[in-house]
Design a protein around this motif. Structure first.
Motif, PDB file in Angstrom:
ATOM      1  N   THR A   1       0.808  -1.223   0.000  1.00 31.19           N
ATOM      2  CA  THR A   1       0.000   0.000   0.000  1.00 31.19           C
ATOM      3  C   THR A   1       0.843   1.276   0.000  1.00 31.19           C
ATOM      4  OG1 THR A   1      -0.136   0.038   2.414  1.00 31.19           O
ATOM      5  CG2 THR A   1      -1.887  -1.145   1.229  1.00 31.19           C
ATOM      6  N   TRP A   2       2.128   1.141   0.019  1.00 33.04           N
ATOM      7  CA  TRP A   2       3.069   2.270   0.064  1.00 33.04           C
ATOM      8  C   TRP A   2       2.948   3.085   1.355  1.00 33.04           C
ATOM      9  CZ3 TRP A   2       6.452   4.221  -3.975  1.00 33.04           C
ATOM     10  CH2 TRP A   2       6.566   3.333  -5.044  1.00 33.04           C
ATOM     11  N   ASN A   3       2.402   2.504   2.403  1.00 34.58           N
ATOM     12  CA  ASN A   3       2.295   3.210   3.680  1.00 34.58           C
ATOM     13  C   ASN A   3       3.483   2.957   4.593  1.00 34.58           C
ATOM     14  OD1 ASN A   3      -0.155   4.531   3.263  1.00 34.58           O
ATOM     15  ND2 ASN A   3      -1.285   2.648   3.685  1.00 34.58           N
ATOM     16  N   THR A   4       4.265   1.937   4.294  1.00 32.53           N
ATOM     17  CA  THR A   4       5.469   1.624   5.057  1.00 32.53           C
ATOM     18  C   THR A   4       6.634   1.509   4.091  1.00 32.53           C
ATOM     19  OG1 THR A   4       4.178   0.395   6.692  1.00 32.53           O
ATOM     20  CG2 THR A   4       6.540  -0.028   6.645  1.00 32.53           C
ATOM     21  N   ALA A   5       7.749   2.128   4.462  1.00 32.00           N
ATOM     22  CA  ALA A   5       8.960   2.072   3.645  1.00 32.00           C
ATOM     23  C   ALA A   5      10.111   1.615   4.535  1.00 32.00           C
ATOM     24  CB  ALA A   5       9.268   3.449   3.056  1.00 32.00           C
ATOM     25  N   ARG A   6      11.054   0.915   3.941  1.00 36.81           N
ATOM     26  CA  ARG A   6      12.246   0.478   4.677  1.00 36.81           C
ATOM     27  C   ARG A   6      13.482   0.893   3.908  1.00 36.81           C
ATOM     28  NH1 ARG A   6       8.412  -3.216   5.594  1.00 36.81           N
ATOM     29  NH2 ARG A   6       8.014  -3.784   7.755  1.00 36.81           N
TER      30      ARG A   6
END
Length: 92
Positions: A26-31
């Motif tokens: 969902t592109w709500n978390t990035a690492r």
């Protein structure tokens, strides 16, 4: 991706990187660089570190190298992203 630390620095003067960033579906978390970032929006940032609450700006790198609007210097280019970034700059 272009990533810049915003917390603790004047406008566009924080350290920045050209690097690979992994997003969830969902592109709500990035690492990136071992950090987990969550999406949120202020005038100056669009992600925050869930552990430190530092804020970051993430965006696609610009071909004209104007990622740092006002800040001096240039982003650090991670070695594993260098070839892809150079291809982007060359128009590929």
């Amino acid at each position: 991706m272009f990533v810049q630390l915003k917390t603790g620095y004047d406008t566009d003067r924080g350290p920045s990187w050209i690097c690979w960033v992994d997003f969830n579906r969902t592109w709500n978390t990035a690492r990136f660089h071992g950090k987990e970032l969550r999406r949120f929006r202020t005038a100056d940032a669009n992600f925050y570190d869930v552990e430190t609450e530092e804020t970051y700006w993430l965006s696609g790198p610009k071909k004209d190298r104007t990622d740092l609007r006002y800040g001096p210097g240039a982003p650090v280019i991670d070695e594993d992203a260098r070839a892809a970034y150079e291809e982007l700059l060359a128009g590929g």
